[in-house]
Structure formats: structure tokens, C-alpha cells
Design an enzyme around this catalytic site. Sequence first.
Site, PDB file in Angstrom:
ATOM      1  N   LYS A 259       0.899  -1.419  -0.151  1.00  0.00           N
ATOM      2  CA  LYS A 259       0.091  -0.121  -0.097  1.00  0.00           C
ATOM      3  C   LYS A 259       0.831   1.322   0.110  1.00  0.00           C
ATOM      4  O   LYS A 259       0.683   2.257  -1.116  1.00  0.00           O
ATOM      5  CB  LYS A 259      -0.920  -0.028   1.244  1.00  0.00           C
ATOM      6  CG  LYS A 259      -1.819  -1.424   1.474  1.00  0.00           C
ATOM      7  CD  LYS A 259      -2.670  -1.111   2.554  1.00  0.00           C
ATOM      8  CE  LYS A 259      -2.178  -1.323   3.804  1.00  0.00           C
ATOM      9  NZ  LYS A 259      -1.115  -2.536   4.186  1.00  0.00           N
TER      10      LYS A 259
ATOM     11  N   ARG B 143      -9.269   0.901   9.476  1.00  0.00           N
ATOM     12  CA  ARG B 143      -8.874  -0.577   9.719  1.00  0.00           C
ATOM     13  C   ARG B 143      -9.920  -1.294  10.579  1.00  0.00           C
ATOM     14  O   ARG B 143      -9.718  -2.421  11.112  1.00  0.00           O
ATOM     15  CB  ARG B 143      -7.663  -0.426  10.704  1.00  0.00           C
ATOM     16  CG  ARG B 143      -6.196  -0.731   9.841  1.00  0.00           C
ATOM     17  CD  ARG B 143      -5.190  -0.632  10.666  1.00  0.00           C
ATOM     18  NE  ARG B 143      -4.173  -1.308  10.394  1.00  0.00           N
ATOM     19  CZ  ARG B 143      -3.035  -0.843   9.704  1.00  0.00           C
ATOM     20  NH1 ARG B 143      -3.101   0.491   9.069  1.00  0.00           N
ATOM     21  NH2 ARG B 143      -1.989  -1.772   9.469  1.00  0.00           N
TER      22      ARG B 143
ATOM     23  N   ARG C 104      11.619  -6.082   4.257  1.00  0.00           N
ATOM     24  CA  ARG C 104      11.873  -4.768   4.411  1.00  0.00           C
ATOM     25  C   ARG C 104      12.779  -4.062   5.216  1.00  0.00           C
ATOM     26  O   ARG C 104      12.993  -4.362   6.273  1.00  0.00           O
ATOM     27  CB  ARG C 104      10.297  -4.337   4.649  1.00  0.00           C
ATOM     28  CG  ARG C 104      10.094  -2.664   4.934  1.00  0.00           C
ATOM     29  CD  ARG C 104       8.888  -2.327   4.957  1.00  0.00           C
ATOM     30  NE  ARG C 104       7.953  -2.790   6.107  1.00  0.00           N
ATOM     31  CZ  ARG C 104       6.740  -2.527   5.942  1.00  0.00           C
ATOM     32  NH1 ARG C 104       6.024  -1.792   5.179  1.00  0.00           N
ATOM     33  NH2 ARG C 104       6.095  -3.237   7.205  1.00  0.00           N
TER      34      ARG C 104
ATOM     35  N   ARG D 246      11.818  -2.236  10.761  1.00  0.00           N
ATOM     36  CA  ARG D 246      10.922  -1.827  11.682  1.00  0.00           C
ATOM     37  C   ARG D 246      10.668  -2.803  12.882  1.00  0.00           C
ATOM     38  O   ARG D 246      10.615  -4.067  12.739  1.00  0.00           O
ATOM     39  CB  ARG D 246       9.385  -1.683  11.052  1.00  0.00           C
ATOM     40  CG  ARG D 246       9.281  -0.387  10.250  1.00  0.00           C
ATOM     41  CD  ARG D 246       8.367  -0.121   9.267  1.00  0.00           C
ATOM     42  NE  ARG D 246       6.781  -0.566   9.862  1.00  0.00           N
ATOM     43  CZ  ARG D 246       5.562  -0.600   9.159  1.00  0.00           C
ATOM     44  NH1 ARG D 246       5.755  -0.068   7.918  1.00  0.00           N
ATOM     45  NH2 ARG D 246       4.604  -1.210   9.538  1.00  0.00           N
TER      46      ARG D 246
ATOM     47  N   ARG E 236       0.228  -9.132  13.638  1.00  0.00           N
ATOM     48  CA  ARG E 236      -0.375  -8.118  12.748  1.00  0.00           C
ATOM     49  C   ARG E 236      -1.416  -9.044  11.744  1.00  0.00           C
ATOM     50  O   ARG E 236      -2.438  -8.307  11.045  1.00  0.00           O
ATOM     51  CB  ARG E 236       0.584  -7.351  11.916  1.00  0.00           C
ATOM     52  CG  ARG E 236       1.168  -6.335  12.763  1.00  0.00           C
ATOM     53  CD  ARG E 236       2.613  -6.016  12.089  1.00  0.00           C
ATOM     54  NE  ARG E 236       2.418  -5.211  10.927  1.00  0.00           N
ATOM     55  CZ  ARG E 236       3.446  -5.004   9.948  1.00  0.00           C
ATOM     56  NH1 ARG E 236       4.655  -5.589  10.345  1.00  0.00           N
ATOM     57  NH2 ARG E 236       3.289  -4.248   9.141  1.00  0.00           N
TER      58      ARG E 236
END
Length: 208
Positions: free
Chosen positions: A13, A88, A122, A155, A166
Site C-alpha cells: 500500500k 482498519r 523490508r 521496523r 499483525r
Amino acid sequence: MRLVFLGPPGAGKGTIAAKAKDVYGIPHISTGDLFRENIKNETGLGVRVKSILAAGDLVPDEVTIAMVDQRLKEDDAQGGFILDGFPRTIAQADALASMTDLDRVVNFVLDKEAIVRRLSGRRVCKSTGRTYHILYNPPKVEGIDDETGEPLIQRDDDKEEAIRNRLEVYEASTAPLIAYYRDRGLLVDIDASLSPDEVLKAMVDALK
Ligand code: AP5
């Protein structure tokens, strides 16, 4: 264009929003980025939400809704926006409906294995938020941001335990929004497994 980007963590996203904002000339508003900015600046909000983000849980609705309500009133959002990571929950979606109309909701579709590959690879530049992937989108010099020369970090919520949480939170709280927006005739499904440029093109074509 007033857009919402929906999809599981790691679907791309943020990557697509960073490109689409230039295509449409509208701001990219990421609630995750807004929270991380507050954490970096050690604001009251940042202190309150730091451990919530690290664990991969959701920030309480009333806090998130108030933050978005304020952000959407800023001048640059009056001609449209990309909301990335909000809503969300159904409560957030109902609150958003009372703030603004939407043109489309883009649902980025990606399977679980690809999600985990993307999140675990990532790397981000802490000061600019620029995002890389060790395999799919590597920096010019390993571990270093292309523009600032700063070291890249992982992160906190991209560690294994937080990724698992998550995904569970997404299934329980956010996936029901797919039906919510489909019922309202706003949803556009996009295959997020292709390269970023291919995903962007598919989305722009679908939104014409
Ligand atoms: P947030 O920052 O929104 O996290 P997220 O939704 O989990 O999304 P991500 O940023 O992880 O993924 P993305 O889909 O943007 O993927 P990306 O483009 O980076 O939220 C973080 C936290 O904040 C939440 O857990 C929660 O605590 C809190 N929060 C935020 N909003 C909230 C809300 N509304 N209510 C309550 N709490 C909230 O891509 C991932 C990786 O894949 C990158 O390495 C990228 O380079 C790579 N990649 C991307 N696209 C491709 C592609 N097409 N091909 C190959 N690799 C790709």
C-alpha cells in the site's frame, strides 16, 4: 480523487501510494507514518502508541479517528487524498463516512507467504520513511539510504512475532471492511503480487 488503500500488512500500500500521489496530485496520508512520526518526535501521542505499534496491535479507534479527522481538514487534502492504513475497523469506516465521501476503495490482494517475504525483507530509512526490500527493491549500497546515506533499519513490527500478530489483527478487524466497501459499490480488487509499476498501472487503469 478520494481513495482508501486497503489490504493486509506488506501488500505494498505504501509503495504504491508513494507513486500514485504524483499520478493524481493528491497527498498520501498513512496513519502508520503519522504514528511513527509522533514516536520519532516523542510527542504525547507517540509515547502513548509506541508499544502498541511494536506489538502490531491496533491503536484505539478514538485516537486514530481524531488524528485522521484533523489531517483531512488540512488544505492539501481538500482536492482529494490517498488514505493508506485507515480505516482498519468498521467503527473507523463509519467515522470516515461522516467525515467525507469516497470515490473508490482499492483492495490490494496478496497471499500470506508473499506478505511474510515482503515484511521480513523490508528495510526503512528512519528519518525519511523511505522503504526498500533487500531483494525486490534494494538500495544502491547495502544497508544505506540512497539519498541521505543513513543506515537502514528493520521496523520493530517487522520482527516475526509482530508480523504474526499483525496478520491475525488484519483478519479479525480489517478484512471485514472488504465486504463493507463491496456492499457500498466502492471496492476495486487489485492483484498486488506483480511488480510495483505493474500494480500501479493496473490500479490506474481500473480507476479510469
Ligand atoms: P502501517 O504502517 O499502516 O502498517 P501496515 O498496514 O501493516 O502496512 P505496511 O506499512 O506494513 O505495509 P504496506 O502495505 O504499506 O507495504 P509496503 O509498501 O511497505 O501501520 C503500522 C501500525 O500502526 C499498525 O500495526 C497499528 O499499530 C498502527 N495503525 C496504523 N493505522 C492504524 C489504524 N487505522 N487504526 C489503528 N492502528 C493503526 O511494502 C512492504 C515491502 O514489500 C517493502 O519492503 C516493499 O519494498 C516491498 N514491496 C512492495 N510492493 C512490492 C511489489 N509489488 N513487489 C515486490 N516487493 C514489493
